[in-house]
Design an enzyme around this catalytic site. Structure first.
Site, PDB file in Angstrom:
ATOM      1  N   THR A   1     -15.119 -19.920 -11.356  1.00 13.25           N
ATOM      2  CA  THR A   1     -14.544 -19.968 -12.795  1.00 13.25           C
ATOM      3  C   THR A   1     -15.339 -19.093 -13.831  1.00 13.25           C
ATOM      4  O   THR A   1     -16.351 -19.248 -13.616  1.00 13.25           O
ATOM      5  CB  THR A   1     -13.621 -21.043 -13.616  1.00 13.25           C
ATOM      6  OG1 THR A   1     -14.365 -21.246 -13.785  1.00 13.25           O
ATOM      7  CG2 THR A   1     -12.810 -21.436 -13.425  1.00 13.25           C
TER       8      THR A   1
ATOM      9  N   GLU B   1      -7.633 -20.974 -11.784  1.00 15.20           N
ATOM     10  CA  GLU B   1      -6.851 -21.719 -11.129  1.00 15.20           C
ATOM     11  C   GLU B   1      -5.732 -21.522 -10.218  1.00 15.20           C
ATOM     12  O   GLU B   1      -5.647 -22.210 -10.119  1.00 15.20           O
ATOM     13  CB  GLU B   1      -7.520 -22.877 -11.904  1.00 15.20           C
ATOM     14  CG  GLU B   1      -8.816 -23.375 -12.133  1.00 15.20           C
ATOM     15  CD  GLU B   1      -9.184 -22.405 -13.947  1.00 15.20           C
ATOM     16  OE1 GLU B   1      -8.959 -20.896 -13.913  1.00 15.20           O
ATOM     17  OE2 GLU B   1     -10.335 -23.097 -15.030  1.00 15.20           O
TER      18      GLU B   1
ATOM     19  N   LYS C   1      -6.422 -23.138 -37.110  1.00 12.27           N
ATOM     20  CA  LYS C   1      -5.594 -23.630 -37.482  1.00 12.27           C
ATOM     21  C   LYS C   1      -5.971 -23.936 -39.148  1.00 12.27           C
ATOM     22  O   LYS C   1      -6.768 -23.691 -39.648  1.00 12.27           O
ATOM     23  CB  LYS C   1      -6.151 -25.479 -37.209  1.00 12.27           C
ATOM     24  CG  LYS C   1      -6.108 -25.437 -35.594  1.00 12.27           C
ATOM     25  CD  LYS C   1      -5.986 -27.114 -34.830  1.00 12.27           C
ATOM     26  CE  LYS C   1      -5.939 -26.662 -33.665  1.00 12.27           C
ATOM     27  NZ  LYS C   1      -6.309 -27.680 -32.628  1.00 12.27           N
TER      28      LYS C   1
ATOM     29  N   TRP D   1      -0.584 -23.570 -37.185  1.00 11.62           N
ATOM     30  CA  TRP D   1      -1.097 -22.829 -36.071  1.00 11.62           C
ATOM     31  C   TRP D   1      -0.653 -21.397 -36.791  1.00 11.62           C
ATOM     32  O   TRP D   1      -0.082 -20.668 -36.429  1.00 11.62           O
ATOM     33  CB  TRP D   1      -0.703 -22.831 -34.476  1.00 11.62           C
ATOM     34  CG  TRP D   1      -1.937 -24.316 -34.235  1.00 11.62           C
ATOM     35  CD1 TRP D   1      -2.474 -25.494 -34.852  1.00 11.62           C
ATOM     36  CD2 TRP D   1      -1.995 -24.496 -32.888  1.00 11.62           C
ATOM     37  NE1 TRP D   1      -2.570 -26.834 -34.174  1.00 11.62           N
ATOM     38  CE2 TRP D   1      -2.144 -26.162 -32.872  1.00 11.62           C
ATOM     39  CE3 TRP D   1      -0.826 -24.375 -31.465  1.00 11.62           C
ATOM     40  CZ2 TRP D   1      -2.380 -26.452 -32.013  1.00 11.62           C
ATOM     41  CZ3 TRP D   1      -1.200 -25.530 -30.660  1.00 11.62           C
ATOM     42  CH2 TRP D   1      -1.498 -26.616 -30.835  1.00 11.62           C
TER      43      TRP D   1
HETATM   44  P1  AMP Z   1      -9.633 -16.426 -15.234  1.00  9.19           P
HETATM   45  O1  AMP Z   1     -10.154 -17.420 -14.814  1.00  9.19           O
HETATM   46  O2  AMP Z   1     -10.946 -15.334 -15.773  1.00  9.19           O
HETATM   47  O3  AMP Z   1      -8.505 -15.507 -14.521  1.00  9.19           O
HETATM   48  O4  AMP Z   1      -9.092 -16.225 -17.215  1.00  9.19           O
HETATM   49  C1  AMP Z   1      -7.894 -16.719 -17.422  1.00  9.19           C
HETATM   50  C2  AMP Z   1      -7.935 -17.198 -19.123  1.00  9.19           C
HETATM   51  O5  AMP Z   1      -7.164 -15.429 -18.803  1.00  9.19           O
HETATM   52  C3  AMP Z   1      -6.319 -17.425 -19.473  1.00  9.19           C
HETATM   53  O6  AMP Z   1      -6.174 -18.920 -18.564  1.00  9.19           O
HETATM   54  C4  AMP Z   1      -5.600 -16.863 -20.161  1.00  9.19           C
HETATM   55  O7  AMP Z   1      -6.215 -17.509 -21.538  1.00  9.19           O
HETATM   56  C5  AMP Z   1      -6.491 -15.623 -19.895  1.00  9.19           C
HETATM   57  N1  AMP Z   1      -5.170 -14.150 -19.119  1.00  9.19           N
HETATM   58  C6  AMP Z   1      -4.972 -13.790 -18.447  1.00  9.19           C
HETATM   59  N2  AMP Z   1      -3.765 -13.331 -18.061  1.00  9.19           N
HETATM   60  C7  AMP Z   1      -3.592 -13.037 -19.704  1.00  9.19           C
HETATM   61  C8  AMP Z   1      -2.534 -12.224 -20.655  1.00  9.19           C
HETATM   62  N3  AMP Z   1      -2.171 -11.323 -19.662  1.00  9.19           N
HETATM   63  N4  AMP Z   1      -2.412 -12.305 -22.305  1.00  9.19           N
HETATM   64  C9  AMP Z   1      -3.251 -13.442 -22.757  1.00  9.19           C
HETATM   65  N5  AMP Z   1      -4.533 -14.030 -22.331  1.00  9.19           N
HETATM   66  C10 AMP Z   1      -4.520 -13.667 -21.059  1.00  9.19           C
END
Ligand code: AMP
Length: 546
Positions: A185, A333, A442, A447
């Site tokens: 990640t 994940e 916040k 929120w």
């Molecule tokens: P990653 O593991 O780098 O793919 O990041 C995952 C995170 O990206 C998620 O937990 C979200 O916070 C954000 N994310 C992924 N897709 C979206 C989406 N369509 N809209 C908003 N946030 C997203």
């Protein structure tokens, strides 16, 4: 009493075997680092992945060994996807956009045995190679004619490795829960953590991606994977492509607007997948070159994920490209697919405006993903589209714990994983991300969603990109600050943007101030880097707006 059906393990090798049987002539088209566009078929891929598997054995690679890659989207990377995992080793795709010390950390933490790299990354490998203590061989993914001269021992040539083997190889059979690939990640704090996928999770995820209510990938599509193969396995598309025989178009290092547009046009791309930033670059190219996408292209759907798809982006794809935006959400994940925004029969009569509103939502969970929202005490919140809380997930392609136990226990007593996202879920099951839990603003005990504000601001014609962060406030605890990158040739003022927002968001959500910057910081996966913004604006004083 057990059923009496065959217990065949779900292995990644079965995907490429199937593609070879049923779709041997479907194409994989790659823009190479060396320059030319390369074309091959699933039949070729099947043969060459077997040669790769035999080359691994010749190098002394054993089942379970981690094999690193620093590579763009291309056919050789696909061969590694199937060849390495298929023979029982673990493919570890490294994101080359991470900081060099993170790359070094990741390769050592994963204990990579061999590192495959595209020519672009030769200087990086030369610098980091001596620090990667477990790597025994570095393989340049090219032919002899293009081999880089590196001051490193044990640099091998990919094409020579492959050519030294024939394709007479039977994929081994083993437990479907065996580890198949590893992806770290891109955490914004602390060390990156590894997510270790299995053959079973990968096959189930691919199956799901090909269903109509999910991404609906099929042999009818020409799919452009702008999303990198080093970021959650390009959303699992190389595997799903083999499962259904879709034509895959792989852009290599050419992610700029012009290169992407030309590939879309030349390869008759029907489905394109990527994060919002790459589509912004595509739009900029369309504007600068005064192109007519509806005339030039046959794009039908654009899958947008990784960050929220702004409404204005869906509208532009719809009106100028004639393409439907499939908004999707997920995370490393989760392999990554967690939800997909497709329409239900009840939405058929929606006006375009109503539909675009719906497409701002991240969509519904496919079979295999269970979604829950909960308050700070873990109590379930109603699915009414209004209440928002921590988004929890459970399912067979969702992590149970990070590689080597980093981060300890990460699922709760019921097996749910906290995504770190904050969301609403409506009565039809459409989920909408309102924030990362650490980014939510916040204000006075309530929120405010930074993402909603950003999307609204990006609807302003003078705004290219927007970010919203919370600034400490004496009375309200936090208040929103809007940070804007202006569109080239436009000069919107603070007052104009606030007036625009005032018609679109609740009064108490209105940012207290607007700051203009030349560019916004992004993470290695194209997300806004809010930690950096919070640092940069720590001293920012909000005007007294009462
Ligand atoms: P990653 O593991 O780098 O793919 O990041 C995952 C995170 O990206 C998620 O937990 C979200 O916070 C954000 N994310 C992924 N897709 C979206 C989406 N369509 N809209 C908003 N946030 C997203």
């Amino acid at each position: 009493m057990f059923g009496q059906m065959q217990d065949r393990p779900l292995l990644i090798s079965s995907l490429i075997e199937h593609a070879n049987q049923s779709h041997p002539h479907a194409e994989i088209v790659s823009r190479t680092v060396e320059g030319p566009v390369h074309r091959c078929t699933y039949g070729d891929l099947s043969r060459r992945s077997k040669q790769v598997a035999k080359a691994m054995l010749a190098l002394g690679v054993e089942p379970g060994d981690r094999i690193g890659t620093l590579a763009w989207n291309g056919y050789r990377h696909m061969e590694l996807y199937f060849g390495v995992s298929g023979m029982g080793a673990v493919l570890h795709t490294i994101n080359p956009r991470l900081f060099p010390d993170q790359i070094e950390y990741i390769a050592n933490h994963a204990e990579d045995r061999v590192l495959f790299f595209d020519l672009t990354f030769a200087p990086l490998v030369e610098k980091l190679g001596p620090l990667m203590t477990t790597v025994k061989a570095f393989v340049a993914m090219t032919d002899r004619a293009h081999m880089p001269a590196l001051k490193l021992p044990n640099v091998l040539c990919y094409e020579e490795l492959v050519a030294a083997q024939d394709s007479d190889y039977a994929w081994p059979t083993f437990d479907e829960r065996t580890a198949s690939s590893l992806c770290y990640t891109s955490g914004t704090t602390g060390h990156p953590k590894g997510v270790l996928y299995s053959h079973r999770s990968t096959v189930l995820h691919s199956w799901s991606a090909c269903t109509t209510d999910s991404l609906g990938l099929s042999s009818a599509e020409s799919a452009l994977l702008v999303v990198p193969m080093f970021h959650v396995n390009a959303w699992g598309m190389p595997y799903a492509g083999a499962l259904c025989g879709a034509k895959l178009v792989l852009p290599g290092p050419g992610l700029d607007g012009r290169s992407v547009y030309e590939l879309m046009r030349d390869e008759k791309v029907t489905l394109a997948l990527g994060v919002p930033t790459v589509w912004l670059m595509l739009f900029n190219h369309v504007d600068a070159a005064k192109l007519d996408p509806k005339k030039d292209l046959c794009l039908q759907r654009a899958v947008i994920g990784g960050s929220a798809a702004p409404r204005a982006m869906s509208e532009r794809f719809e009106k100028e490209f004639g393409a439907f935006v499939v908004h999707a959400w997920g995370m490393t994940e989760m392999s990554p697919l967690g939800s997909v925004c497709n329409l239900l029969p009840k939405h058929r009569d929606f006006t375009l405006e109503q539909r675009l509103d719906l497409q701002c939502k991240q969509g519904r969970a496919p079979y295999g993903v269970e979604l829950r929202i909960a308050d700070d005490e873990g109590r379930s919140l109603p699915h009414d589209g209004v209440a928002f809380g921590h988004l929890l997930v459970r399912g067979p392609w969702i992590t149970d714990g990070y590689f080597k136990g980093e981060g300890g226990q990460i699922v709760d007593g019921d097996g749910f994983f906290d995504t770190g996202d904050v969301a609403t879920i409506d009565a039809d099951g459409y989920m909408q991300i309102t924030d990362r839990s650490k980014d939510v603003i916040k204000s006075g005990g309530e929120w405010i969603s930074s993402i909603d504000l950003e999307n609204a601001a990006m609807g302003h014609p003078g705004v290219a990109e927007a970010a919203v962060i919370g600034i400490a406030h004496e009375k309200w605890q936090e208040r929103p600050l809007l940070i804007v990158v202006k569109k080239a040739g436009q000069d919107p003022t603070r007052e104009e943007i606030l007036a625009f927002l005032a018609t679109r968001v609740a009064k108490w959500w209105l940012p207290d101030d607007v700051a203009f910057v030349a560019e916004l910081p992004h993470t290695a996966t194209g997300k806004l880097l809010k930690v950096k913004l919070r640092e940069a604006f720590r001293e920012h004083r909000l005007p007294d707006v009462g």
